[in-house]
Design an enzyme around this catalytic site. Structure first.
Site, PDB file in Angstrom:
ATOM      1  N   CYS A  55       0.623  -0.926   0.063  1.00  0.00           N
ATOM      2  CA  CYS A  55      -0.035  -0.310   0.199  1.00  0.00           C
ATOM      3  C   CYS A  55       1.189   1.327  -0.056  1.00  0.00           C
ATOM      4  O   CYS A  55       1.887   1.151   0.804  1.00  0.00           O
ATOM      5  CB  CYS A  55      -1.076  -0.347   1.539  1.00  0.00           C
ATOM      6  SG  CYS A  55      -1.940   1.688   1.157  1.00  0.00           S
ATOM      7  N   CYS A  59       0.406   4.761   6.542  1.00  0.00           N
ATOM      8  CA  CYS A  59       0.062   4.945   8.197  1.00  0.00           C
ATOM      9  C   CYS A  59       0.431   3.941   8.783  1.00  0.00           C
ATOM     10  O   CYS A  59       1.170   2.932   9.029  1.00  0.00           O
ATOM     11  CB  CYS A  59      -1.481   3.492   8.006  1.00  0.00           C
ATOM     12  SG  CYS A  59      -2.735   4.493   6.536  1.00  0.00           S
ATOM     13  N   CYS A  62      -0.258   0.252  10.409  1.00  0.00           N
ATOM     14  CA  CYS A  62      -0.353  -0.690   9.395  1.00  0.00           C
ATOM     15  C   CYS A  62       0.349  -1.230   9.192  1.00  0.00           C
ATOM     16  O   CYS A  62       1.565  -0.948   7.789  1.00  0.00           O
ATOM     17  CB  CYS A  62      -1.145   0.063   8.038  1.00  0.00           C
ATOM     18  SG  CYS A  62      -2.252  -1.687   7.115  1.00  0.00           S
ATOM     19  N   CYS A  99     -16.792  -9.442   5.733  1.00  0.00           N
ATOM     20  CA  CYS A  99     -15.835  -8.076   5.768  1.00  0.00           C
ATOM     21  C   CYS A  99     -14.936  -8.362   4.551  1.00  0.00           C
ATOM     22  O   CYS A  99     -14.159  -8.775   5.244  1.00  0.00           O
ATOM     23  CB  CYS A  99     -15.309  -7.306   6.080  1.00  0.00           C
ATOM     24  SG  CYS A  99     -17.336  -7.063   7.622  1.00  0.00           S
ATOM     25  N   CYS A 131     -20.243  -5.928   3.768  1.00  0.00           N
ATOM     26  CA  CYS A 131     -18.812  -4.788   3.986  1.00  0.00           C
ATOM     27  C   CYS A 131     -17.717  -5.049   3.211  1.00  0.00           C
ATOM     28  O   CYS A 131     -16.800  -5.404   2.740  1.00  0.00           O
ATOM     29  CB  CYS A 131     -18.936  -4.497   5.353  1.00  0.00           C
ATOM     30  SG  CYS A 131     -17.841  -3.214   5.754  1.00  0.00           S
ATOM     31  N   CYS A 191     -19.499   2.139   7.785  1.00  0.00           N
ATOM     32  CA  CYS A 191     -19.002   2.107   9.304  1.00  0.00           C
ATOM     33  C   CYS A 191     -17.502   2.310  10.076  1.00  0.00           C
ATOM     34  O   CYS A 191     -16.809   2.829   8.795  1.00  0.00           O
ATOM     35  CB  CYS A 191     -18.843   0.184   8.804  1.00  0.00           C
ATOM     36  SG  CYS A 191     -17.571  -0.591  10.289  1.00  0.00           S
ATOM     37  N   ARG A 263     -18.426  -2.072  17.692  1.00  0.00           N
ATOM     38  CA  ARG A 263     -17.779  -3.508  16.911  1.00  0.00           C
ATOM     39  C   ARG A 263     -16.333  -3.891  17.798  1.00  0.00           C
ATOM     40  O   ARG A 263     -15.762  -2.866  17.707  1.00  0.00           O
ATOM     41  CB  ARG A 263     -17.613  -3.961  15.202  1.00  0.00           C
ATOM     42  CG  ARG A 263     -18.529  -3.991  14.361  1.00  0.00           C
ATOM     43  CD  ARG A 263     -18.910  -3.895  13.557  1.00  0.00           C
ATOM     44  NE  ARG A 263     -20.716  -4.051  12.548  1.00  0.00           N
ATOM     45  CZ  ARG A 263     -21.535  -5.102  12.766  1.00  0.00           C
ATOM     46  NH1 ARG A 263     -20.932  -6.198  13.140  1.00  0.00           N
ATOM     47  NH2 ARG A 263     -22.069  -3.976  12.241  1.00  0.00           N
TER      48      ARG A 263
HETATM   49  N1  SAM Z   1      -6.776   1.180   3.523  1.00  0.00           N
HETATM   50  C1  SAM Z   1      -8.031   1.099   3.594  1.00  0.00           C
HETATM   51  C2  SAM Z   1      -8.704   2.015   4.364  1.00  0.00           C
HETATM   52  O1  SAM Z   1      -7.471   2.531   5.194  1.00  0.00           O
HETATM   53  O2  SAM Z   1      -9.241   3.225   4.763  1.00  0.00           O
HETATM   54  C3  SAM Z   1      -9.045   0.250   3.867  1.00  0.00           C
HETATM   55  C4  SAM Z   1      -7.669  -0.869   4.729  1.00  0.00           C
HETATM   56  S1  SAM Z   1      -7.701  -0.866   6.110  1.00  0.00           S
HETATM   57  C5  SAM Z   1      -6.073  -1.923   6.852  1.00  0.00           C
HETATM   58  C6  SAM Z   1      -8.700  -0.591   7.523  1.00  0.00           C
HETATM   59  C7  SAM Z   1      -8.443  -0.378   8.977  1.00  0.00           C
HETATM   60  O3  SAM Z   1      -7.766  -1.551   9.707  1.00  0.00           O
HETATM   61  C8  SAM Z   1      -7.617   0.932   9.609  1.00  0.00           C
HETATM   62  O4  SAM Z   1      -8.190   2.069   9.070  1.00  0.00           O
HETATM   63  C9  SAM Z   1      -7.902   0.702  11.085  1.00  0.00           C
HETATM   64  O5  SAM Z   1      -8.023   1.222  11.414  1.00  0.00           O
HETATM   65  C10 SAM Z   1      -7.076  -0.509  10.931  1.00  0.00           C
HETATM   66  N2  SAM Z   1      -6.187  -1.049  10.901  1.00  0.00           N
HETATM   67  C11 SAM Z   1      -4.771  -1.847  10.324  1.00  0.00           C
HETATM   68  N3  SAM Z   1      -3.819  -1.674  10.746  1.00  0.00           N
HETATM   69  C12 SAM Z   1      -4.429  -2.130  12.331  1.00  0.00           C
HETATM   70  C13 SAM Z   1      -3.816  -2.916  13.512  1.00  0.00           C
HETATM   71  N4  SAM Z   1      -2.073  -3.114  13.049  1.00  0.00           N
HETATM   72  N5  SAM Z   1      -4.599  -2.887  14.210  1.00  0.00           N
HETATM   73  C14 SAM Z   1      -5.341  -2.254  14.321  1.00  0.00           C
HETATM   74  N6  SAM Z   1      -6.744  -2.138  13.713  1.00  0.00           N
HETATM   75  C15 SAM Z   1      -5.555  -1.580  12.361  1.00  0.00           C
HETATM   76 FE1  SF4 Z   2      -2.241   1.395   3.552  1.00  0.00          FE
HETATM   77 FE2  SF4 Z   2      -2.507   0.204   5.695  1.00  0.00          FE
HETATM   78 FE3  SF4 Z   2      -3.021   2.739   5.569  1.00  0.00          FE
HETATM   79 FE4  SF4 Z   2      -4.713   1.541   4.987  1.00  0.00          FE
HETATM   80  S1  SF4 Z   2      -4.549   1.399   6.734  1.00  0.00           S
HETATM   81  S2  SF4 Z   2      -4.265   2.763   3.180  1.00  0.00           S
HETATM   82  S3  SF4 Z   2      -3.763  -0.959   3.938  1.00  0.00           S
HETATM   83  S4  SF4 Z   2      -1.322   1.432   4.690  1.00  0.00           S
END
Ligand code: SAM
Ligand code: SF4
Ligand code: DTB
Length: 328
Positions: A55, A59, A62, A99, A131, A191, A263
């Site tokens: 990606c 973030c 992530c 989801c 979802c 959501c 949730r």
């Molecule tokens: N890429 C899209 C986005 O960021 O909106 C969708 C997928 S992203 C993985 C969805 C959500 O997963 C993020 O907004 C975050 O809240 C959650 N998430 C990702 N990594 C996480 C982590 N290490 N611990 C808890 N929640 C996590």
């Molecule tokens: Fe990409 Fe993870 Fe950020 Fe979603 S949360 S935009 S998958 S880096």
């Protein structure tokens, strides 16, 4: 106690809930929960990462960001049949909501989006709630997802407006809100929730709940995640949260957004089962069910079934097979 829906909560009011003596907070959250949601019920939701890793967003939490050291191995978008097989398996195990997540910054029109639309149609044909979480979305794309039958779009605010800049630099908090507006205008339910344990203050958590409760209507679904601290991400060395913080966060969300499905989301592997039950008692409506979240692990289905059984909880039946969850 009045539970009229409010969109003007202040951080101080939220904080006053959060800081109550724990049993007082639980009593109040439980009373509101009982007014709006069926008792002893838990919805089982299964997650599938349909497009993993690589990606472009940064973030900090992530593992799928290509900016981080130990990013998970990127994979192509899954094939439709494989996704529908996974959804059918989830349904057979008792999940009522499926989801699907993609590690995209935003949706791009083209074959990949068309395939995701097919996934949504297929999951709906199985009789499950569908979802997806695909990143940023235009109004037109939201309309196409709605047409495919999508029930909910997950797009988290993740933290407060102030703290957001410390967690993500490749997009803004306002862009998150804009996508949520696009989702709302399409008629798909929203959501949106966030993560605790990223080094934010308690007031940041409250500010996030205030932002969510300002949305009109409230998001139908509010996932509360505890950070999964993944090696190679910038947040890997942060201390774990105290499980009671998650209980308080869920109770506060319940009080501020009485009708929303709150949730209990990521982070349960580190949570003693008694703390998980306190989260459900305090107002959580669902858990993720299945051995994997998107890329990290979740309690096993067997452990969750044992927990549900031990507490005498009833998994939510598929839609159409039970009365609408009305107040008792
Ligand atoms: N890429 C899209 C986005 O960021 O909106 C969708 C997928 S992203 C993985 C969805 C959500 O997963 C993020 O907004 C975050 O809240 C959650 N998430 C990702 N990594 C996480 C982590 N290490 N611990 C808890 N929640 C996590
Ligand atoms: Fe990409 Fe993870 Fe950020 Fe979603 S949360 S935009 S998958 S880096
Ligand atoms: C949400 O709030 N939590 C889920 C779902 N929405 C998409 C994702 C949790 C991801 C946890 C880290 C991982 O497994 O990669």
């Amino acid at each position: 106690m009045s539970t009229a829906l409010r969109h003007d909560w202040t951080i101080a009011e939220a904080r006053a809930f959060y800081d109550l003596p724990l049993f007082d907070l639980l009593d109040r959250a439980r009373a509101v929960h009982a007014q709006h949601h069926p008792k002893n019920t838990v919805q089982l939701c299964t997650l599938l990462s349909v497009k993993t890793g690589g990606c472009p967003e940064d973030c900090a939490y992530c593992p799928q960001s290509s900016h981080h050291e130990a990013a998970v191995k990127p994979e192509a978008l899954l094939q439709l049949d494989d996704v529908l097989e996974a959804a059918a398996r989830a349904k057979a195990h008792g999940a009522t909501r499926f989801c699907m997540g993609a590690a995209w910054r935003e949706v791009k029109d083209g074959p990949a989006f068309e395939r995701v639309l097919g996934m949504v149609r297929g999951v709906k044909a199985l009789g499950m709630e569908a979802c997806v979480t695909l990143g940023m979305l235009t109004e037109e794309q939201a309309a196409r997802l709605a047409e495919a039958g999508l029930d909910a779009y997950n797009h988290n605010l993740d933290t407060s407006r102030d703290y957001y800049k410390s967690i993500v630099t490749t997009r803004t908090f306002d862009q998150r809100l804009e996508t949520l507006r696009n989702v709302r205008s399409s008629g798909i339910t929203v959501c949106s929730g966030g993560i605790i344990g990223m080094g934010e203050s308690i007031d940041d958590r409250m500010a996030m709940l205030v932002e969510l409760s300002r949305l009109r209507p409230h998001p139908e679904s509010v996932p509360i995640n505890a950070l999964v601290r993944v090696a190679g991400t910038p947040l890997e060395a942060l201390p774990p949260i105290d499980p009671l913080e998650l209980v308080r966060m869920i109770a506060t969300a319940r009080l501020m957004m009485p009708q929303s499905k709150v949730r209990l989301s990521a982070g349960r592997t580190d949570l003693p089962r008694e703390a998980q039950l306190m989260c459900l008692y305090a107002g959580a409506n669902s858990i993720f069910y299945g051995d994997k979240l998107l890329t990290t692990s979740n309690p096993t289905a067997n452990d969750d079934l044992a927990l549900i059984e031990a507490a005498g909880l009833i998994p939510l039946e598929p839609a159409g097979q039970q009365a609408h969850p009305a107040a008792e």
